[in-house]
Enzyme design. Structure first.
Site, PDB file in Angstrom:
ATOM      1  CB  CYS A  23      -0.928  -0.020   1.213  1.00 26.42           C
ATOM      2  SG  CYS A  23      -2.068   1.367   1.240  1.00 26.42           S
ATOM      3  CB  CYS A  50      -1.658   3.831   8.115  1.00 23.24           C
ATOM      4  SG  CYS A  50      -2.717   4.471   6.787  1.00 23.24           S
ATOM      5  CB  CYS A 107      -0.933  -0.130   8.227  1.00 23.63           C
ATOM      6  SG  CYS A 107      -1.731  -1.380   7.178  1.00 23.63           S
ATOM      7  CB  CYS A 110     -15.566  -7.487   6.700  1.00 21.70           C
ATOM      8  SG  CYS A 110     -14.876  -5.858   6.425  1.00 21.70           S
ATOM      9  CB  CYS A 164     -18.725  -5.512   5.639  1.00 20.12           C
ATOM     10  SG  CYS A 164     -17.775  -4.113   6.247  1.00 20.12           S
ATOM     11  CB  CYS A 181     -18.502  -0.533   9.809  1.00 17.55           C
ATOM     12  SG  CYS A 181     -17.317  -1.344  10.903  1.00 17.55           S
ATOM     13  NE  ARG A 185     -17.487  -5.866  14.188  1.00 17.00           N
ATOM     14  CZ  ARG A 185     -17.780  -5.019  13.203  1.00 17.00           C
ATOM     15  NH1 ARG A 185     -16.839  -4.344  12.609  1.00 17.00           N
ATOM     16  NH2 ARG A 185     -19.022  -4.872  12.809  1.00 17.00           N
TER      17      ARG A 185
HETATM   18  N1  SAM Z   1      -6.800   0.286   3.168  1.00 16.50           N
HETATM   19  C1  SAM Z   1      -8.076   0.548   3.666  1.00 16.50           C
HETATM   20  C2  SAM Z   1      -8.101   1.717   4.645  1.00 16.50           C
HETATM   21  O1  SAM Z   1      -7.083   2.060   5.208  1.00 16.50           O
HETATM   22  O2  SAM Z   1      -9.189   2.276   4.832  1.00 16.50           O
HETATM   23  C3  SAM Z   1      -8.779  -0.628   4.309  1.00 16.50           C
HETATM   24  C4  SAM Z   1      -7.999  -1.593   5.177  1.00 16.50           C
HETATM   25  S1  SAM Z   1      -7.265  -0.948   6.667  1.00 16.50           S
HETATM   26  C5  SAM Z   1      -6.159  -2.230   7.083  1.00 16.50           C
HETATM   27  C6  SAM Z   1      -8.606  -0.974   7.824  1.00 16.50           C
HETATM   28  C7  SAM Z   1      -8.338  -0.576   9.250  1.00 16.50           C
HETATM   29  O3  SAM Z   1      -7.655  -1.610   9.941  1.00 16.50           O
HETATM   30  C8  SAM Z   1      -7.508   0.653   9.532  1.00 16.50           C
HETATM   31  O4  SAM Z   1      -8.182   1.843   9.346  1.00 16.50           O
HETATM   32  C9  SAM Z   1      -7.147   0.446  11.001  1.00 16.50           C
HETATM   33  O5  SAM Z   1      -8.136   1.015  11.834  1.00 16.50           O
HETATM   34  C10 SAM Z   1      -7.160  -1.090  11.143  1.00 16.50           C
HETATM   35  N2  SAM Z   1      -5.790  -1.604  11.382  1.00 16.50           N
HETATM   36  C11 SAM Z   1      -4.827  -1.750  10.461  1.00 16.50           C
HETATM   37  N3  SAM Z   1      -3.684  -2.195  11.023  1.00 16.50           N
HETATM   38  C12 SAM Z   1      -3.928  -2.335  12.339  1.00 16.50           C
HETATM   39  C13 SAM Z   1      -3.130  -2.741  13.450  1.00 16.50           C
HETATM   40  N4  SAM Z   1      -1.853  -3.072  13.318  1.00 16.50           N
HETATM   41  N5  SAM Z   1      -3.698  -2.779  14.668  1.00 16.50           N
HETATM   42  C14 SAM Z   1      -5.007  -2.425  14.822  1.00 16.50           C
HETATM   43  N6  SAM Z   1      -5.803  -2.023  13.807  1.00 16.50           N
HETATM   44  C15 SAM Z   1      -5.273  -1.964  12.583  1.00 16.50           C
HETATM   45 FE1  SF4 Z   2      -2.883   1.193   3.333  1.00 16.84          FE
HETATM   46 FE2  SF4 Z   2      -2.818   0.038   5.718  1.00 16.84          FE
HETATM   47 FE3  SF4 Z   2      -3.239   2.647   5.563  1.00 16.84          FE
HETATM   48 FE4  SF4 Z   2      -5.164   0.941   4.711  1.00 16.84          FE
HETATM   49  S1  SF4 Z   2      -4.416   1.183   6.797  1.00 16.84           S
HETATM   50  S2  SF4 Z   2      -4.430   2.777   3.671  1.00 16.84           S
HETATM   51  S3  SF4 Z   2      -3.860  -0.718   3.931  1.00 16.84           S
HETATM   52  S4  SF4 Z   2      -1.372   1.571   4.930  1.00 16.84           S
END
Ligand code: SAM
Ligand code: SF4
Ligand code: DTB
Length: 332
Positions: free
Chosen positions: A55, A59, A62, A99, A131, A191, A263
């Site tokens: 990606c 974030c 992530c 989802c 979802c 959500c 949740r």
């Molecule tokens: N890429 C898309 C986005 O960012 O909207 C969808 C997938 S993203 C992985 C969805 C959510 O997963 C993030 O907004 C975050 O809240 C949660 N998430 C991702 N990595 C995480 C982690 N290491 N611990 C807890 N929650 C996490």
């Molecule tokens: Fe990309 Fe992870 Fe951020 Fe979603 S949460 S936009 S997968 S870096």
């Protein structure tokens, strides 16, 4: 207790609820939960990462961001039939919501999106609530997903608007709120929740809850995630989230958004059954089930079955009430 759902909470009110002595807070949340919901019911959702890793975004939590070395293998968008097999497996194991997550910044109008629309149609036809969490959406894209039978869209605030820039710089809080508006406009269930353990203060958590609880319509579900600190991400050394903080967060969410599905999301592998039971007492009524979240581990269906039997919990049926509630909202 009156049946009133409020959207005019002040920060001070939420601050004072959040800071209530813990047992009193759990007691109040539990009473409200009893009043608004069947407390024996827990919604069981299964996640599948349909496009993993690589990606573009930054974030900080992530494991799927291309810029961090986390060992997550990049995988192109899965084929529809393979996804439907996973959905069937989840359904057979008792999940009612499926989802699908993609490591995208945003949806683009291309063949991949068409394939996701086909997946949505397929899962919907299986009788599960479907979802997606695909990043940012325009209203037109949200409408296409709705037309394909999408039931809910997950897009988290993650943290407060203030702490946000410490966590993500490649897209704004405002953009997140816009996507949520687009989802709301087309009548898809919203959500939206966040993560605790990102280095935010209690005030940041209160502020995020305030943003959620003052939306014109509360999100139908609010996932509360504990950070899964993944090696290679900037937050790899963050300390483990205190379970009491999780309980406090869930209880406050339950009190200020009484009819929402709250949740208990990422972080359950670090929690005992007794700790999870406290979260259910405090008003959590939904979980992610199946041995994987998107890329990290989660308790197995068997472990959760045992927990449900022990605690006297039962899985919530699909399509209960929510749709009617949304229909009424759109008509009025
Ligand atoms: N890429 C898309 C986005 O960012 O909207 C969808 C997938 S993203 C992985 C969805 C959510 O997963 C993030 O907004 C975050 O809240 C949660 N998430 C991702 N990595 C995480 C982690 N290491 N611990 C807890 N929650 C996490
Ligand atoms: Fe990309 Fe992870 Fe951020 Fe979603 S949460 S936009 S997968 S870096
Ligand atoms: C949400 O609030 N939590 C889920 C789901 N929505 C998409 C994701 C949790 C991801 C945890 C890290 C991982 O497994 O990659």
């Amino acid at each position: 207790m009156q049946n009133i759902i409020r959207n005019n909470w002040s920060l001070e009110e939420i601050h004072s609820i959040y800071n209530t002595p813990l047992l009193q807070l759990i007691h109040t949340a539990s009473n409200i939960h009893h009043h608004y919901n069947d407390t024996a019911e827990v919604q069981v959702c299964t996640l599948l990462s349909i496009k993993t890793g690589g990606c573009t975004e930054d974030c900080a939590y992530c494991p799927q961001a291309a810029r961090y070395n986390t060992g997550v293998d990049v995988q192109a968008l899965m084929k529809k039939d393979e996804v439907l097999l996973y959905a069937q497996k989840a359904k057979d194991a008792g999940s009612t919501r499926f989802c699908m997550g993609a490591a995208w910044r945003e949806v683009r109008d291309n063949k991949d999106f068409d394939r996701v629309l086909d997946m949505v149609k397929g899962v919907n036809q299986m009788g599960m609530e479907v979802c997606c969490t695909l990043g940012m959406l325009t209203e037109q894209q949200a409408q296409k997903l709705a037309d394909a039978g999408l039931y809910a869209y997950n897009h988290n605030l993650d943290t407060s608007s203030t702490h946000y820039e410490q966590i993500i710089t490649t897209r704004t809080y405002e953009e997140r709120l816009n996507t949520l508006d687009n989802v709301r406009k087309v009548g898809v269930s919203v959500c939206c929740g966040g993560i605790i353990g990102l280095g935010e203060t209690h005030e940041d958590r209160i502020k995020m809850l305030h943003t959620l609880a003052t939306m014109p319509t509360h999100p139908e579900s609010v996932p509360i995630n504990a950070l899964v600190a993944v090696k290679g991400t900037p937050l790899e050394n963050n300390s483990k989230t205190d379970v009491w903080d999780m309980v406090r967060m869930i209880a406050t969410a339950r009190i200020i958004m009484p009819a929402t599905m709250v949740r208990l999301s990422a972080g359950r592998t670090e929690m005992s059954v007794a700790e999870q039971a406290l979260c259910f007492m405090a008003g959590a009524n939904s979980i992610f089930a199946g041995d994987k979240l998107l890329t990290t581990p989660n308790p197995s269906f068997e472990e959760d079955n045992e927990m449900f039997n022990l605690l006297g919990l039962k899985p919530r049926k699909a399509f209960k009430e929510e749709k009617q509630y949304l229909r009424e909202l759109i008509e009025n």
